[in-house]
Design an enzyme around this catalytic site. Structure first.
Site, PDB file in Angstrom:
ATOM      1  N   SER A 184      20.112 -30.928  70.765  1.00 34.98           N
ATOM      2  CA  SER A 184      20.576 -31.358  72.082  1.00 34.98           C
ATOM      3  C   SER A 184      19.564 -31.137  73.201  1.00 34.98           C
ATOM      4  O   SER A 184      19.685 -31.756  74.246  1.00 34.98           O
ATOM      5  CB  SER A 184      21.891 -30.674  72.422  1.00 34.98           C
ATOM      6  N   HIS A 212      25.565 -35.079  68.577  1.00 34.26           N
ATOM      7  CA  HIS A 212      24.765 -36.045  69.348  1.00 34.26           C
ATOM      8  C   HIS A 212      24.327 -37.243  68.514  1.00 34.26           C
ATOM      9  O   HIS A 212      23.597 -38.104  69.008  1.00 34.26           O
ATOM     10  CB  HIS A 212      23.546 -35.360  69.959  1.00 34.26           C
ATOM     11  N   LYS A 243      31.609 -37.158  72.802  1.00 33.01           N
ATOM     12  CA  LYS A 243      30.353 -37.645  73.384  1.00 33.01           C
ATOM     13  C   LYS A 243      30.326 -39.170  73.317  1.00 33.01           C
ATOM     14  O   LYS A 243      31.017 -39.809  74.087  1.00 33.01           O
ATOM     15  CB  LYS A 243      29.180 -36.948  72.696  1.00 33.01           C
TER      16      LYS A 243
HETATM   17  C1  LIG Z   1      28.480 -30.906  72.269  1.00 33.38           C
HETATM   18  C2  LIG Z   1      28.296 -30.269  70.963  1.00 33.38           C
HETATM   19  C3  LIG Z   1      29.359 -29.659  70.310  1.00 33.38           C
HETATM   20  C4  LIG Z   1      30.711 -29.526  70.949  1.00 33.38           C
HETATM   21  O1  LIG Z   1      31.427 -30.712  70.927  1.00 33.38           O
HETATM   22  P1  LIG Z   1      32.716 -30.851  71.873  1.00 33.38           P
HETATM   23  O2  LIG Z   1      33.507 -31.940  71.251  1.00 33.38           O
HETATM   24  O3  LIG Z   1      32.211 -31.156  73.243  1.00 33.38           O
HETATM   25  O4  LIG Z   1      33.417 -29.534  71.828  1.00 33.38           O
HETATM   26  C5  LIG Z   1      29.149 -29.140  69.049  1.00 33.38           C
HETATM   27  N1  LIG Z   1      27.941 -29.205  68.470  1.00 33.38           N
HETATM   28  C6  LIG Z   1      26.885 -29.773  69.067  1.00 33.38           C
HETATM   29  C7  LIG Z   1      25.557 -29.835  68.364  1.00 33.38           C
HETATM   30  C8  LIG Z   1      27.013 -30.320  70.338  1.00 33.38           C
HETATM   31  O5  LIG Z   1      25.969 -30.882  70.949  1.00 33.38           O
END
Ligand SMILES: *Cc1c(COP(=O)(O)O)cnc(C)c1O
Length: 396
Positions: A184, A212, A243
């Site tokens: 990320s 992502h 996302k």
């Molecule tokens: C954003 C993210 C999460 C969390 O996901 P949510 O649905 O927002 O709780 C988990 N793992 C990674 C790698 C992320 O980037």
């Protein structure tokens, strides 16, 4: 309430201020769009995870409204008591087909998916082997277990093999190798073919967190496993619905038996209320769009290439990004914050990220373009980067 007992909060905040880590929340005055009103200023928004613009897609909104009218605003119970609606089952079946796995289980978020799944997969007598840049929710999931921990340097396959060898010598019951699909902060993709090969060689379980990559990588946004054509060779795939999918939720795509075990032992699944029907219906509508409107993903990648090459053309350092997550590396901590603040004055929002999230000399603003940005939006943002980049001597 006693002011005396909670004084620690003030003291800790003071420390954060002294370290330059104190943050104010930015407030969005309206929808999460490619242009958005942030703290009262209309800006080009380069900081959302709304990759495909689905958060405001009319088909998702319609599905959410209709399901809310039919089923109500909330689900009223946890999944294991009476909070499983037919809609929840439909979403899991659709996702399993989409991901080409035996079964899928949906959790309230990506975060709770990781913290729910990992403690069911490993425990005392087991070992987890984790990339040093893995997401906080993986780290917290591991903390909930009594498994031994080994961390390998970021995407370093010699480092991974060394730890797998060690693990074999130390004689654990189960070994779990876990990695983010797309990282990320740098936007790089994990070397999954090599990870899978090593895990197979040393008899480890593989788990990938595709937060992502869901809706971004692979055919129709099926993720990193599809991107590398490794179907059937990764044991546990975690995805998020929060996302690119544009709504809320997380899921694990894996075997029928592991899903069944998670229904019995995945603690967020057992002890926290299921999604409101509107959320689930909107997630279903998003899967329809991934399957039927792949041109949205094409546009995301066109915009990504256009914006990234624009930044590189200006001479800005975008690190080793391979995805829509594109950092602009500014150097030591204060400079990235200055870059972010000046861009905001020029009506572009790109979040500044510094130590301890990234190394202090690699502080950066992180940009994420979406399918819904127009060429004009991107040119506007590039002009702001050029102006501010020269000011801060990031461009010579
Ligand atoms: C954003 C993210 C999460 C969390 O996901 P949510 O649905 O927002 O709780 C988990 N793992 C990674 C790698 C992320 O980037």
């Amino acid at each position: 309430m006693s002011a005396e007992q909670l004084k620690f909060a003030e003291q800790e905040l003071e420390t954060l201020r002294q370290q330059g880590l104190y943050r104010k929340l930015r407030i969005l005055g309206g929808a999460q769009g490619p242009r958005a009103v942030i703290d009262g200023r209309e800006v080009v928004n380069l900081s959302s995870n709304n990759y495909l613009g689905l958060a405001t897609h009319p088909k998702l909104i319609k599905a959410a409204v209709e399901a809310t009218e039919k089923y109500g605003a909330g689900s009223g119970a946890v999944r294991t008591i009476i909070g499983t609606m037919d809609l929840h089952m439909e979403l899991e079946e659709r996702l399993a087909k989409f991901k080409h796995t035996e079964a899928v289980l949906v959790f309230q978020s990506g975060f709770t998916t990781n913290s729910g799944v990992i403690p069911v997969v490993i425990g005392e007598g087991d070992v987890v082997i984790s990339d040093e840049l893995n997401h906080a929710s993986i780290i917290d999931g591991v903390r909930l277990t009594k498994a031994a921990r080994k961390v390998y340097p970021h995407v370093d396959m010699n480092g991974l093999e060394m730890r797998l060898k060690e693990a074999n010598q130390e004689g654990y019951r189960r070994k779990l190798v876990v990695t983010d699909g797309v990282f990320s902060m740098d936007g790089d993709i994990c070397p999954l073919p090599d990870i899978v090969e090593l895990a197979e060689k040393y008899g480890a379980i593989t788990m990938i967190d595709d937060a992502h990559a869901s809706g971004v990588l692979g055919r129709n946004g099926r993720g990193t496993v599809d991107h590398y054509n490794l179907h059937g060779r990764v044991d546990i795939q975690v995805g998020t619905l929060s996302k690119a999918i544009g709504v809320l939720g997380g899921y694990v795509a894996t075997s029928k038996a592991l899903v069944d075990l998670l229904i019995h032992k995945g603690r967020p699944f057992l002890f926290s209320t299921s999604h409101p029907p509107g959320v689930t219906a909107a997630n279903l509508a998003a899967i329809d769009i991934l399957e039927n409107e792949p041109e949205l993903i094409e546009r995301l990648w066109e915009n990504t290439k256009y914006f990234k090459s624009g930044l590189n053309h200006l001479g800005l350092n975008t690190g080793k990004s391979q995805t829509p997550i594109t950092p602009v590396i500014a150097g030591e901590g204060a400079k990235a914050m200055k870059l972010s603040d000046r861009l905001f004055e020029e009506r572009v929002f790109a979040q500044g990220i510094g130590y301890p999230t990234v190394a202090n000399d690699k502080s950066r603003v992180r940009t994420i373009v979406t399918a819904t940005h127009t060429k004009e939006d991107l040119d506007f943002a590039l002009a702001a980067f050029e102006k501010v980049g020269r000011e801060l001597e990031l461009i010579k």
